[in-house]
Design an enzyme around this catalytic site. Structure first.
Site, mmCIF file in Angstrom:
data_model
loop_
_atom_site.group_PDB
_atom_site.id
_atom_site.type_symbol
_atom_site.label_atom_id
_atom_site.label_comp_id
_atom_site.label_asym_id
_atom_site.label_seq_id
_atom_site.Cartn_x
_atom_site.Cartn_y
_atom_site.Cartn_z
ATOM 1 C CB SER A 1 -5.279 -1.472 6.377
ATOM 2 O OG SER A 1 -6.407 -1.341 5.550
ATOM 3 C CG HIS A 33 -8.001 0.470 -3.316
ATOM 4 N ND1 HIS A 33 -7.273 1.628 -3.240
ATOM 5 C CD2 HIS A 33 -7.881 -0.121 -2.101
ATOM 6 C CE1 HIS A 33 -6.735 1.739 -2.024
ATOM 7 N NE2 HIS A 33 -7.099 0.687 -1.310
#
Ligand SMILES: [Zn+2]
Length: 560
Positions: free
Chosen positions: A84, A287
């Site tokens: 990110s 995730h």
């Protein structure tokens, strides 16, 4: 007057239709007036498959559906799969950077096929869309469900070599002058002595109060906030997953509620506003391979999109961009169980196991406490996810969880999705494909874009130039002054200060702040002072250079 034999109303309709076609296919004409407001909504770690699943689960179109305009390539300067930090840095600054980097140019190293970065630019701070909007006199806002110091929001207001520098990031956020900040991460506002996580022992809540911020930490307090400045951090760390919020954290607001509040405060600024909203936990759900967490957070993100869209439709001068920063988990609708039966998979079959899930995998795992025995796992999975797993599967979860350490809950989705849902997952990490792009309003981009195009078009839409802004906000101290006149004072190792001596003047500029102390007088600056330990370089705003030199030159105009 009539044109030929065509009635006037038909002519008007024809002209409107031709204009619409021209705008749709050619994009916004060059030289068009900038937009007043920009709202960027980022669904962290998401892709098309998640959106399709959310639409089935909702049983109706998503707010996003009407806004689909293209896709974005997500690779970064040193890898084909982004995290990110560089992904959001590209959106915020228009620069493709490297793994873990927030708001800085990449180091010299670059993956094959990309030209190497110029050494002088390596790890140089890059101005962001938020900083540009602020200098244009617009209000600015950040709304997230993670700690505000997490990578995606940080890329819009901070400049650090590593996304893990959350103390520095929060400090930069406080001194950045952002008007509305709503999310989590209160622990980085407070010194360790007051129960927080700041080792520099600074109390940033006192700084915020001295700068006329309202500080709140409960959902019900939001309605009493009148603005213009508010810091609302509703948890010491991250906010709760949306599916768990009503039970575990009813005092926290939802993403849509925070977005609504932010827009109502920011839109009071007559110059307009920039707002960044993140559905931060969509990534974590993927995730974990956790459909319960994914669906609740993604559908809440879509509600936040609806809030932004409703405002933009009424306003008419607002560009809305919505997009993931990268994809996570490798989700597929269909898995090994459907190899032979995919042509019989009805929506009811797809949704049945998902509708029984009443908690996130993380909360389910947490509820086990110390007792992670197969028996207890079996019981909790039955209660919270509505499936009767076998003793062997419970054992498999227990064994896998040990392997995953503090991410023990990853084992739940991995084992249960494979046996009891029609969803496949290929990884607990990120994936490298292009991500979908959604947009509404003037300057709406169309087609396949590079990630850094998002930053550049954001600035273009707001009517300013990011490169000029970077020159104005980040001057290398040793280029502005002779090297012997500049030194970094580490007397307090947690609070370094740039010292500059110039013609008998003594200037001090604390790192991570927007302050110049010149001949004992404290002056606020239009940008932050940034030190990059890896290159040993310190950067200060051109405004500070002028003040130290006693010059009254105008600063370069950023508006185009
Ligand atoms: Zn991630």
């Amino acid at each position: 007057m009539r044109i030929g034999r065509v009635p006037r109303c038909k002519t008007v309709v024809l002209v409107i239709w031709l204009l619409w076609v021209a705008i749709f296919f050619v994009g916004t004409p060059a030289g068009a007036a900038p937009v007043k407001n920009l709202i960027v909504l980022i669904m962290d770690g998401c892709g098309d498959e998640q959106l399709t699943l959310a639409r089935w689960f909702k049983g109706a179109p998503l707010a996003l559906d009407d806004m689909r305009t293209g896709a974005v390539k997500t690779y970064i300067s040193d890898a084909v799969i982004a995290d990110s930090a560089p992904a959001a840095t590209a959106y915020a600054t228009g620069i493709r950077s490297g793994s873990g980097i927030i708001g800085l140019a990449p180091p010299v190293r670059n993956i094959a096929g990309l030209p190497p970065a110029a050494p002088a630019l390596a790890l140089k701070p890059q101005a962001s869309v938020l900083e540009g909007a602020r200098l244009l006199g617009k209000a600015t806002g950040i709304v997230v469900t993670c700690r505000i110091s997490h990578a995606t929001p940080a890329a819009y207001f901070a400049h650090v070599r590593s996304r893990n520098q959350e103390e520095d990031i929060t400090e930069q956020g406080v001194y950045q002058g952002i008007d509305v900040v709503l999310g989590g991460g209160r622990r980085y506002l407070l010194p360790t002595q007051l129960g927080g996580s700041r080792r520099d022992q600074e109390d940033l809540t006192a700084v915020l109060r001295s700068r006329n911020y309202q500080l709140i930490d409960k959902r019900l307090e939001m309605s009493g906030v009148t603005g213009p400045k508010v810091f609302g951090l509703f948890a010491m760390s991250h906010l709760a997953p949306e599916i768990d919020r009503p039970d575990l954290a009813p005092e926290q607001p939802s993403l849509a509620e925070m977005t609504q509040k932010a827009i109502s405060l920011l839109s009071a600024n007559k110059n307009g506003f920039f707002l960044m909203v993140e559905g931060s936990q969509i990534d974590w759900a993927c995730h974990a391979n956790d459909p319960a967490h994914l669906l609740s957070d993604l559908l809440m993100f879509d509600q936040a999109v609806q809030v932004a869209l409703d405002f933009a439709k009424k306003d008419g001068q607002t560009l809305v961009l919505a997009l993931p920063d990268h994809n996570t988990g490798g989700l597929s609708i269909g898995n090994r169980r459907t190899d032979e039966t995919y042509d019989q998979l009805t929506p009811e079959l797809l949704l049945a196991p998902l509708k029984k899930m009443r908690r996130s995998a993380a909360a389910l795992w947490q509820s086990l406490g110390e007792d992670k025995s197969p028996d207890n796992i079996q019981k909790a999975v039955h209660q919270d996810w509505g499936v009767e797993i076998t003793r062997e599967q419970a054992q498999q979860i227990a064994d896998l969880a040990k392997q995953y350490g503090k991410e023990g809950h990853y084992a739940l989705g991995e084992v249960i999705c494979a046996h009891y849902t029609h969803l496949g997952w290929t990884t607990h990490g990120h994936t490298g494909g292009d991500v979908p792009l959604f947009a509404y309003g003037p300057f709406r981009p169309v087609g396949l874009l590079d990630a850094q195009d998002i930053g550049r078009l954001s600035a273009r839409a707001l009517g300013f130039d990011l490169e000029t802004l970077t020159l104005r906000l980040f001057v290398d101290a040793t280029q502005a002054f002779p090297p012997e006149a500049v030194h970094l004072d580490h007397t307090d190792p947690h609070n370094p200060v740039l010292q500059v001596q110039h013609q008998g003047r003594q200037a001090a500029l604390p790192i991570n702040k927007n302050l110049l102390i010149l001949n004992k007088q404290e002056l606020p600056l239009e940008g932050l002072v940034i030190h990059v330990a890896e290159t040993g370089k310190t950067y200060l705003p051109l405004e500070a250079v002028h003040l130290i030199r006693g010059e009254s030159k105008p600063l370069p105009a950023i508006a185009k």
